[in-house]
Design an enzyme around this catalytic site. Structure first.
Site, short mmCIF file in Angstrom:
data_model
loop_
_atom_site.label_atom_id
_atom_site.label_comp_id
_atom_site.label_asym_id
_atom_site.label_seq_id
_atom_site.Cartn_x
_atom_site.Cartn_y
_atom_site.Cartn_z
CE LYS A 116 5.43 17.94 -1.06
NZ LYS A 116 6.12 17.94 -2.56
N GLY B 295 7.50 12.49 -4.69
CA GLY B 295 7.79 11.54 -5.00
C GLY B 295 7.02 10.90 -6.41
N PRO C 161 10.20 23.75 -20.24
CG PRO C 161 10.13 26.36 -20.88
CD PRO C 161 9.41 24.70 -20.73
#
Length: 241
Positions: A37, A112, A200
């Site tokens: 990240k 984002g 899901p």
């Protein structure tokens, strides 16, 4: 495919869960996997962040965060607010290349959407993908408005020469409405390829063993799973009037 970028059509589309799913299925096949990240926003030092979620869901400890900012803004704006240097994606690219030398797969989750700014020069995750020549998974929403956001993201990628690794719906609801069901075919038309998966909406609540099973059934074979886009599309196709 050593480095894979995960971006989204906007924020809150399910990038972290999709990244965790990709990591889980690759690790279950015996691959060495690292997750990066480059910049975490909206979390103070010591607070849980996206990598903590990935660590929990994928049962993976090889995670790397290069910068963290407390305000829930773009990395560029959050760095300005904090009065600290921004994330340098050129440096992040060097770190990622180092990780890729002895990992089978390095997953890089952006912040984002594709063109969110990481510094005041306007560097984006698209620049990182181009620099690394890395294929990119686009995570999208299923609901009304997703077609425009997805088309714009894919157009920006094509303009920059970024290879599309697939489109994955980040949170498919238990009771999809008419727009969501109709969007399946249109998303595939926009991408000129079948969907590469649909997670899901409650996947993040699962424990690691159940999450692995869900990840495997929710990602297409090209991404390590068994998801069948034809079956998914046919099952949800709305009836004609």
């Amino acid at each position: 495919m050593t480095v894979l970028i995960v971006t989204g059509t906007c924020t809150g589309v399910g990038k972290t869960v999709v990244t965790a799913a990709l990591a889980a299925v690759a690790a279950a096949r015996g691959a060495s996997v690292a997750v990066v990240k480059p910049g975490q926003t909206g979390a103070h030092t010591g607070d849980p962040g996206d990598l903590d979620e990935i660590r929990r869901l994928a049962a993976l400890d090889d995670v790397h965060e290069f910068a963290r900012f407390p305000d829930p803004l773009s990395p560029a704006a959050a760095a300005r607010r904090a009065g600290v240097p921004p994330v340098r994606l050129t440096d992040a690219a060097d770190h990622i290349r180092d990780l890729a030398t002895d990992r089978r797969l390095v997953l890089v989750e952006g912040a984002g959407g594709l063109l969110v700014r990481y510094d005041d020069e306007g560097t984006t995750i698209a620049d990182l993908a181009h620099d690394l020549n890395a294929p990119t998974v686009v995570v999208t929403r299923p609901d009304l408005g997703t077609l425009n956001h997805t088309a714009l993201t894919l157009e920006a990628m094509a303009h920059r020469g970024i290879q599309l690794a697939g489109i994955v719906i980040g949170a498919w609801p238990n009771t999809p409405d008419l727009a969501m069901r109709s969007n399946i075919r249109d998303l595939e038309t926009i991408a000129a390829r079948p969907l590469s998966g649909a997670l899901p909406e409650d996947a993040a609540k699962l424990d690691p063993p159940d999450f692995l099973l869900t990840a495997h059934s929710s990602l297409a074979p090209a991404l390590g799973g068994t998801f069948n886009p034809t079956t998914f599309r046919t099952h949800h196709d709305p009836p004609q009037n």
